[in-house]
Design an enzyme around this catalytic site. Sequence first.
Site, mmCIF file in Angstrom:
data_model
loop_
_atom_site.group_PDB
_atom_site.id
_atom_site.type_symbol
_atom_site.label_atom_id
_atom_site.label_comp_id
_atom_site.label_asym_id
_atom_site.label_seq_id
_atom_site.Cartn_x
_atom_site.Cartn_y
_atom_site.Cartn_z
ATOM 1 N N GLU A 112 34.877 41.644 47.068
ATOM 2 C CA GLU A 112 36.167 42.307 46.921
ATOM 3 C C GLU A 112 36.924 42.243 48.245
ATOM 4 O OE1 GLU A 112 37.768 46.723 45.513
ATOM 5 O OE2 GLU A 112 35.842 46.526 46.547
ATOM 6 N N LYS A 124 40.413 46.131 38.352
ATOM 7 C CA LYS A 124 39.566 47.248 38.766
ATOM 8 C C LYS A 124 40.100 48.564 38.207
ATOM 9 C CE LYS A 124 37.619 49.404 42.953
ATOM 10 N NZ LYS A 124 37.620 49.384 44.435
ATOM 11 N N CYS A 168 33.172 47.196 42.826
ATOM 12 C CA CYS A 168 32.919 48.245 43.818
ATOM 13 C C CYS A 168 32.725 49.632 43.194
ATOM 14 C CB CYS A 168 34.050 48.250 44.846
ATOM 15 S SG CYS A 168 33.586 49.003 46.427
#
Length: 513
Positions: free
Chosen positions: A82, A181, A214
Amino acid sequence: MLQKYSAFCICILCCLVASLSGHIVAYYTAAVYEHHAILNQNSTTLTDRKAALEFMLQNLDIYEMQVAAAAEKGAQIIVFPEDGIHGFNYTRQSIYPYLDFLPPTHLLPWNPCLEPDRFNDTEVLQRLSCMAVKGGMYLVANLGTKVPCEPHHFQCPDGRYQFNTNVVFSSNGSFVASYFKQNLYFEYGFDTPNKEQYVVFDTPFASKFGMITCFDILFYKPAVGLVEKHMVKHILYPTAWMNQLPLLSAIQIQRAFASAFGVNFLAANIHHTELGMTGSGIYSPSKSFFYYDMTSENGKLIIGKVPVDPSEELSAGHNAQISFGTDNMYSNQLHWIHSEVCEAERGEHCRGSPLRHQMPPSVFQAEMMYDNFTFTPLPAVQGAVKVCSSSFCCYLNYTKTMVSNELYALGVFDGLHTVHGTYYLQICALVKCGGLEPETCGQEVTEAGTIINFQLWGNFTTKHIFPMLLTSGMTLHLPNSWGWKDAHCYMNNKNMSSGLVTAALYGRLYNQD
């Protein structure tokens, strides 16, 4: 240089290996790259597209070299981290020149490498597509993208959405999939999607791949939903994770997710030690290939063999038949050792304990991971302890086979975590404390000299438990066995060869967030 690899994950020499039952398990070759990203030192300063591209090409050049290196090792898929292309700490305005246009699905299929002029502002996507072609592999990368919206809409006042985006390209350069995300972490340049995405795709070498990014790993949507509702077997995980011990270093949560759900987990992290960022790996239910290095600023390419169907690979004692020591956990005859016994120097279990003259109270409070844990110390060379938070209790049988002058404690937490995110936890954790004082329990520790064989269990009210086992020098281990027995989740381990840092059952109650 501290480069720790799991002792039980020696490279497999061929793509097929026999399990104990004689069944042949098929494997594919995966790569992840922990990238020492070139960061923008003026990330809040406004610039133009040309300058933004010139900056991002520096990181893309490194990506291309790693694809070539992975190709030489026979990799069929590679994952990059990321924020690895543009960096982080942008504002909504300053990141805009760094964003590629992401075509809507009705304009697909598209091969950016073969059709570079089809859409404007897609230079990064084109470069990634051509890398996949040159490497002859699937490529997963993270970048910022822009998607047009209705002008002046209250959720989109400037006419565009800006998303933290994972993209996938096939080995011929075709655009395969994208994912926005869902759970942002102080990312002021990006928008949260209106609806969570469950992105699933197949490859010629394995099926049921999904993506998260993440902070997503700590939440049900979409991480757990991909596995439980969409039957995903392989998780692709770009991340920019700042380590937080003793429970949430990058490699701990990566390994724990693969163990908890019996999936393959391909994780690529940023590498910047001054930001506490390191920790990447390739994890199957029973093997780990990982990298963790806080002593240098070197990136690392990790190559590993991954089972095509992770359910065919033996997981480390998951739901193995066990017994809780010599007594049932409910038996009143079980001899629970408490510190006051040792303070009075009574009982054989206390003899030889280097801490017998300085033990903390039998129950004490200390902060760990910003939460107020209730702890009880391990006062003896061997024994049993328990500690409770209301009706949630953690139990431990233990034997110290090599004893150093170190304080260990069993901690319990049952409540809502509210710092840097809000989520409900139930945790049983055996930790080495930072010193010999109670207030040091919960501090970040990476080295330990005391070897402990243990049985750890708790009466969890969630089925979503992540087993964690970390030893001295940031080395991952799998427990000998773990699972459920009599409505308790347990983890057993024996025959350790290095000092214990953390052994934890990390429970998530998603419906109480």
